[in-house]
Design a protein around this motif. Structure first.
Motif, PDB file in Angstrom:
ATOM      1  N   LEU A 348       7.064   9.519   5.069  1.00 45.48           N
ATOM      2  CA  LEU A 348       7.448   8.109   4.991  1.00 45.48           C
ATOM      3  C   LEU A 348       8.718   7.902   4.189  1.00 45.48           C
ATOM      4  CD1 LEU A 348       3.933   6.462   4.547  1.00 45.48           C
ATOM      5  CD2 LEU A 348       5.310   6.632   6.623  1.00 45.48           C
ATOM      6  N   PHE A 351      11.953   6.902   5.838  1.00 47.79           N
ATOM      7  CA  PHE A 351      12.166   5.532   6.297  1.00 47.79           C
ATOM      8  C   PHE A 351      12.448   4.567   5.146  1.00 47.79           C
ATOM      9  CE2 PHE A 351       9.383   7.796   9.173  1.00 47.79           C
ATOM     10  CZ  PHE A 351      10.024   7.620  10.398  1.00 47.79           C
ATOM     11  N   GLY A 359      10.532   0.000   5.023  1.00 46.03           N
ATOM     12  CA  GLY A 359      10.518   0.849   6.212  1.00 46.03           C
ATOM     13  C   GLY A 359       9.318   1.771   6.255  1.00 46.03           C
ATOM     14  N   ALA A 363       6.855   2.179   9.486  1.00 45.46           N
ATOM     15  CA  ALA A 363       6.569   3.500  10.046  1.00 45.46           C
ATOM     16  C   ALA A 363       5.070   3.761  10.043  1.00 45.46           C
ATOM     17  CB  ALA A 363       7.304   4.579   9.250  1.00 45.46           C
ATOM     18  N   ALA A 366       3.413   2.061  12.880  1.00 43.13           N
ATOM     19  CA  ALA A 366       3.718   2.706  14.163  1.00 43.13           C
ATOM     20  C   ALA A 366       2.858   3.945  14.376  1.00 43.13           C
ATOM     21  CB  ALA A 366       5.200   3.075  14.216  1.00 43.13           C
TER      22      ALA A 366
END
Length: 389
Positions: A348, A351, A359, A363, A366
């Motif tokens: 992570l 991001f 971000g 992520a 997703a």
């Protein structure tokens, strides 16, 4: 209430309580640990990674030991090591030495958490097993609901004070040494490794193990980056970040306490679908959160999902094999917990930037789609038990 008259279960739940503080106690105080000699904003996360990596290595090694020699002979020394390493941290002012003691705590937890799950699996059959696993997750949730808040508050005075909580595990080790009865008998099993591998060489086991891994990838996205969001974006303190983690864990614990009831009404696939749906939505909403009160609500959504997900996966995994193989097989299951915790911050981090961490949550939302769809597939095409009797 008959569960709580079982002295063995109470000791095992106390072991769980200490084991889960290995991460929840440290997360909120990472900003204070930056002041240690050798620590920086970039490397302070190693205080968690050293712990989870050591646990990941130790877990599959100690699982077969518990199957061969018995659960108690692994649990008691592990709890003692965990407490002793925690006490040593309180005397340390070098970040690199702290990492050594944290690694020892990880080794200890590698023998604690997996062996407790195994022991509970030995002690109960369904539906009591789901109920007992639910109580275990409840203890984890309630511990995680209080320890981050307490840890963040104490660390305001001195970063090392929270580790005295870990030191108290020494007392538990002594009590367990005298009072814990062996939950499962150690025995030499011919063809142990072949039988253990055969037990997990099927689509259902792969699904359960992968779901467990992904659950903790998502969890540590919250544990690592949500406190940074609270401090940097909302201008608050580690006390507030600890409270937010506590809110998520508190809801999770309350939901998990009803695991036995939920398992009687919904099949395990449906429960896993619900769990990942809530966890993914929570990540997405946290990424968009514009205020601290809203963040607390989104942490509640996380708890609704995680509190259903973990008892389901733990109970199903414990039921995959017979007693003589259970610790070894579940050591792989538990290894994936620590692998997920180790990989999560590294993945992570791709991001996030030095000034923005949102971000990581986008992520997370997703990648939550992957285990969600896997669970949907198993619901539609997998041959799985419908629900507990």
């Amino acid at each position: 209430m008959r569960f709580f008259r079982n002295g063995n279960l109470l000791i095992l739940l106390a072991v769980v309580m200490f084991a889960v503080t290995g991460g929840s106690l440290v997360g909120p105080i990472l900003p204070e640990m930056i002041n240690l000699e050798g620590a920086t904003g970039r490397n302070v996360g190693l205080a968690l990674s050293a712990y989870t990596f050591a646990a990941m290595v130790a877990t599959p090694l100690l699982g077969p030991v518990a199957d061969r020699f018995g659960r108690k002979k692994v649990i008691v020394p592990s709890v003692m090591l965990f407490g002793a390493a925690g006490l040593l941290i309180t005397f340390t002012r070098s970040f690199w030495v702290v990492l050594v003691w944290r690694a020892l705590q990880g080794i200890a937890v590698g023998g604690m958490m997996n062996t407790v799950v195994t022991a509970i699996g030995d002690m109960y059959e369904e539906p009591d097993r789901s109920r007992a696993m639910g109580y275990r997750i409840t203890v984890q949730g309630l511990t995680n609901a209080t320890v981050p808040f307490v840890s963040g508050a104490i660390a305001v005075f001195a970063w090392f004070l929270p580790f005295y909580i870990h030191a108290a595990a020494i007392v538990l080790a002594i009590v367990a040494g005298f009072r814990l009865k062996e939950p499962g008998r150690g025995a030499r099993t011919p063809g142990y490794m072949i039988k253990a591998l055969a037990a997990i060489a099927n689509i259902r086991a792969v699904w359960l193990f992968f779901s467990n891994f992904m659950g903790f990838v998502l969890l540590y996205g919250i544990v690592v980056y949500m406190p940074i969001l609270v401090v940097r974006d909302f201008g608050l303190t580690t006390l507030h970040s600890g409270l937010a983690i506590s809110a998520a864990a508190g809801v999770s614990g309350l939901v998990a306490s009803r695991a036995g009831t939920v398992s009687r009404h919904f099949c395990e696939q449906t429960r896993v679908i619900w769990g990942f749906a809530c966890c993914g939505i929570s990540h997405l909403l946290t990424g968009f959160s514009g205020s601290y009160p809203l963040l607390l609500v989104f942490m509640g959504v996380w708890g609704l999902g995680f509190g259903v997900l973990m008892p389901t996966l733990n109970s199903a995994a414990a039921g995959l094999v017979a007693t003589e193989l259970r610790a070894g097989v579940l050591s792989v299951f538990t290894l994936l917990i620590y692998l997920g915790q180790t990989v999560s911050p590294l993945f992570l981090a791709l991001f996030v930037t030095d000034t923005a961490v949102r971000g990581a949550f986008f992520a997370g939302s997703a990648i939550a789609v992957i285990p969600f769809l896997f669970a949907v597939y198993m619901r539609m095409f997998g041959s799985l038990p419908a629900r507990s009797p």
